[in-house]
Design a protein around this motif. Structure first.
Motif, PDB file in Angstrom:
ATOM      1  N   PRO A  93      21.802 -40.923  -3.968  1.00  0.00           N
ATOM      2  CA  PRO A  93      20.727 -41.841  -3.571  1.00  0.00           C
ATOM      3  C   PRO A  93      19.369 -41.365  -4.072  1.00  0.00           C
ATOM      4  N   ASP A  94      18.447 -42.278  -4.144  1.00  0.00           N
ATOM      5  CA  ASP A  94      17.067 -41.971  -4.502  1.00  0.00           C
ATOM      6  C   ASP A  94      16.398 -41.388  -3.260  1.00  0.00           C
ATOM      7  N   LEU A  95      16.154 -40.089  -3.268  1.00  0.00           N
ATOM      8  CA  LEU A  95      15.620 -39.417  -2.080  1.00  0.00           C
ATOM      9  C   LEU A  95      14.233 -39.926  -1.710  1.00  0.00           C
ATOM     10  N   ARG A  96      13.414 -40.248  -2.681  1.00  0.00           N
ATOM     11  CA  ARG A  96      12.075 -40.779  -2.374  1.00  0.00           C
ATOM     12  C   ARG A  96      12.193 -42.094  -1.616  1.00  0.00           C
ATOM     13  N   ASP A  97      13.134 -42.937  -2.045  1.00  0.00           N
ATOM     14  CA  ASP A  97      13.354 -44.209  -1.368  1.00  0.00           C
ATOM     15  C   ASP A  97      13.846 -43.976   0.062  1.00  0.00           C
ATOM     16  N   TYR A  98      14.745 -43.005   0.248  1.00  0.00           N
ATOM     17  CA  TYR A  98      15.244 -42.658   1.579  1.00  0.00           C
ATOM     18  C   TYR A  98      14.085 -42.274   2.494  1.00  0.00           C
ATOM     19  N   ILE A  99      13.209 -41.418   1.989  1.00  0.00           N
ATOM     20  CA  ILE A  99      12.072 -40.942   2.788  1.00  0.00           C
ATOM     21  C   ILE A  99      11.129 -42.095   3.093  1.00  0.00           C
ATOM     22  N   ARG A 100      10.840 -42.897   2.094  1.00  0.00           N
ATOM     23  CA  ARG A 100       9.931 -44.033   2.270  1.00  0.00           C
ATOM     24  C   ARG A 100      10.476 -45.000   3.345  1.00  0.00           C
ATOM     25  N   GLN A 101      11.789 -45.221   3.352  1.00  0.00           N
ATOM     26  CA  GLN A 101      12.399 -46.133   4.311  1.00  0.00           C
ATOM     27  C   GLN A 101      12.600 -45.482   5.682  1.00  0.00           C
ATOM     28  N   GLY A 102      12.471 -44.170   5.756  1.00  0.00           N
ATOM     29  CA  GLY A 102      12.696 -43.467   7.018  1.00  0.00           C
ATOM     30  C   GLY A 102      14.155 -43.473   7.437  1.00  0.00           C
ATOM     31  N   ARG A 103      15.048 -43.540   6.452  1.00  0.00           N
ATOM     32  CA  ARG A 103      16.487 -43.597   6.757  1.00  0.00           C
ATOM     33  C   ARG A 103      16.987 -42.268   7.286  1.00  0.00           C
ATOM     34  N   LYS A 104      17.973 -42.365   8.142  1.00  0.00           N
ATOM     35  CA  LYS A 104      18.642 -41.181   8.677  1.00  0.00           C
ATOM     36  C   LYS A 104      20.125 -41.351   8.403  1.00  0.00           C
ATOM     37  N   GLY A 105      20.771 -40.291   8.016  1.00  0.00           N
ATOM     38  CA  GLY A 105      22.196 -40.365   7.739  1.00  0.00           C
ATOM     39  C   GLY A 105      22.464 -40.863   6.332  1.00  0.00           C
ATOM     40  N   GLY A 106      23.750 -40.832   5.977  1.00  0.00           N
ATOM     41  CA  GLY A 106      24.155 -41.334   4.679  1.00  0.00           C
ATOM     42  C   GLY A 106      24.035 -40.346   3.538  1.00  0.00           C
ATOM     43  N   MET A 107      23.659 -39.119   3.826  1.00  0.00           N
ATOM     44  CA  MET A 107      23.488 -38.114   2.777  1.00  0.00           C
ATOM     45  C   MET A 107      24.649 -37.107   2.743  1.00  0.00           C
ATOM     46  N   GLY A 108      25.573 -37.222   3.669  1.00  0.00           N
ATOM     47  CA  GLY A 108      26.638 -36.230   3.787  1.00  0.00           C
ATOM     48  C   GLY A 108      27.501 -36.090   2.552  1.00  0.00           C
ATOM     49  N   MET A 109      27.954 -37.211   1.992  1.00  0.00           N
ATOM     50  CA  MET A 109      28.828 -37.124   0.821  1.00  0.00           C
ATOM     51  C   MET A 109      28.060 -36.661  -0.411  1.00  0.00           C
ATOM     52  N   THR A 110      26.764 -36.933  -0.460  1.00  0.00           N
ATOM     53  CA  THR A 110      25.950 -36.389  -1.550  1.00  0.00           C
ATOM     54  C   THR A 110      25.983 -34.871  -1.486  1.00  0.00           C
ATOM     55  N   LEU A 111      25.826 -34.342  -0.288  1.00  0.00           N
ATOM     56  CA  LEU A 111      25.876 -32.901  -0.090  1.00  0.00           C
ATOM     57  C   LEU A 111      27.252 -32.345  -0.453  1.00  0.00           C
ATOM     58  N   VAL A 112      28.309 -32.996   0.005  1.00  0.00           N
ATOM     59  CA  VAL A 112      29.670 -32.542  -0.288  1.00  0.00           C
ATOM     60  C   VAL A 112      29.888 -32.490  -1.808  1.00  0.00           C
ATOM     61  N   ASN A 113      29.456 -33.531  -2.499  1.00  0.00           N
ATOM     62  CA  ASN A 113      29.631 -33.570  -3.954  1.00  0.00           C
ATOM     63  C   ASN A 113      28.848 -32.471  -4.662  1.00  0.00           C
ATOM     64  N   ARG A 114      27.743 -32.049  -4.097  1.00  0.00           N
ATOM     65  CA  ARG A 114      26.966 -30.954  -4.704  1.00  0.00           C
ATOM     66  C   ARG A 114      27.568 -29.585  -4.392  1.00  0.00           C
ATOM     67  N   LEU A 115      28.200 -29.464  -3.242  1.00  0.00           N
ATOM     68  CA  LEU A 115      28.752 -28.172  -2.830  1.00  0.00           C
ATOM     69  C   LEU A 115      30.109 -27.871  -3.456  1.00  0.00           C
ATOM     70  N   MET A 116      30.894 -28.912  -3.690  1.00  0.00           N
ATOM     71  CA  MET A 116      32.248 -28.730  -4.202  1.00  0.00           C
ATOM     72  C   MET A 116      32.308 -29.099  -5.679  1.00  0.00           C
ATOM     73  N   ASP A 117      33.283 -28.543  -6.394  1.00  0.00           N
ATOM     74  CA  ASP A 117      33.445 -28.859  -7.812  1.00  0.00           C
ATOM     75  C   ASP A 117      34.097 -30.226  -8.011  1.00  0.00           C
ATOM     76  N   ARG A 118      35.003 -30.593  -7.101  1.00  0.00           N
ATOM     77  CA  ARG A 118      35.703 -31.870  -7.221  1.00  0.00           C
ATOM     78  C   ARG A 118      35.928 -32.454  -5.829  1.00  0.00           C
ATOM     79  N   VAL A 119      35.675 -33.749  -5.705  1.00  0.00           N
ATOM     80  CA  VAL A 119      35.887 -34.475  -4.451  1.00  0.00           C
ATOM     81  C   VAL A 119      36.612 -35.765  -4.813  1.00  0.00           C
ATOM     82  N   GLU A 120      37.813 -35.950  -4.263  1.00  0.00           N
ATOM     83  CA  GLU A 120      38.608 -37.144  -4.557  1.00  0.00           C
ATOM     84  C   GLU A 120      39.142 -37.743  -3.268  1.00  0.00           C
ATOM     85  N   PHE A 121      39.065 -39.052  -3.153  1.00  0.00           N
ATOM     86  CA  PHE A 121      39.691 -39.782  -2.063  1.00  0.00           C
ATOM     87  C   PHE A 121      40.781 -40.656  -2.661  1.00  0.00           C
TER      88      PHE A 121
END
Length: 137
Positions: A93-121
């Motif tokens: 997601p566009d983090l600036r847009d998230y901050i501007r909108q004051g959104r909470k949540g929805g960043m978990g899978m972004t974090l998972v994808n950055r922490l792990m080498d591969r993520v598949e469902f």
């Protein structure tokens, strides 16, 4: 060394998941940073399964399996519920847009994808499976 865990779909079981992953990895004498990254990623995926896929229905359960193939850690989280839970294709997601909108949540899978080498469902036998992998020295 225990490499599998089954839990009921309750947020109350997240600490058990974190402890299980941490114990499994620290027995392999991995760096604390790597252990913490994997614990965080698994916690996020399991929480998503519990909350979003199973509505915290404690009659449903998840199976967690961990294994190493050489230096690669493989983790499988299988949802045994009746609902197929396949998150949409991941786009950072566009983090600036998230901050501007004051959104909470929805960043978990972004974090998972950055922490792990591969993520598949994917689905297996009418159940949802998440496979995570990370190369650990």
């Amino acid at each position: 060394m225990k490499s599998t865990l089954r839990i009921a779909c309750s947020r109350g079981n997240l600490q058990e998941v974190r402890d299980f992953v941490r114990t499994y990895l620290t027995q392999r004498q991995l760096a604390d940073v790597a252990v913490n990254q994997v614990v965080l990623a698994v916690d996020e995926v399991v929480a998503n399964f519990i909350i979003h896929a199973n509505d915290e229905d404690e009659t449903q359960f998840l199976d967690l399996k961990m294994s190493f193939k050489g230096p690669e850690l493989n983790i499988e989280i299988a949802d045994q519920g009746d609902t197929i839970f396949l998150p949409p294709e991941h786009q950072a997601p566009d983090l600036r847009d998230y901050i501007r909108q004051g959104r909470k949540g929805g960043m978990g899978m972004t974090l998972v994808n950055r922490l792990m080498d591969r993520v598949e469902f994917f689905t297996r036998d009418n159940h949802t499976v998440c496979h995570l992998s990370k190369r650990l020295a």
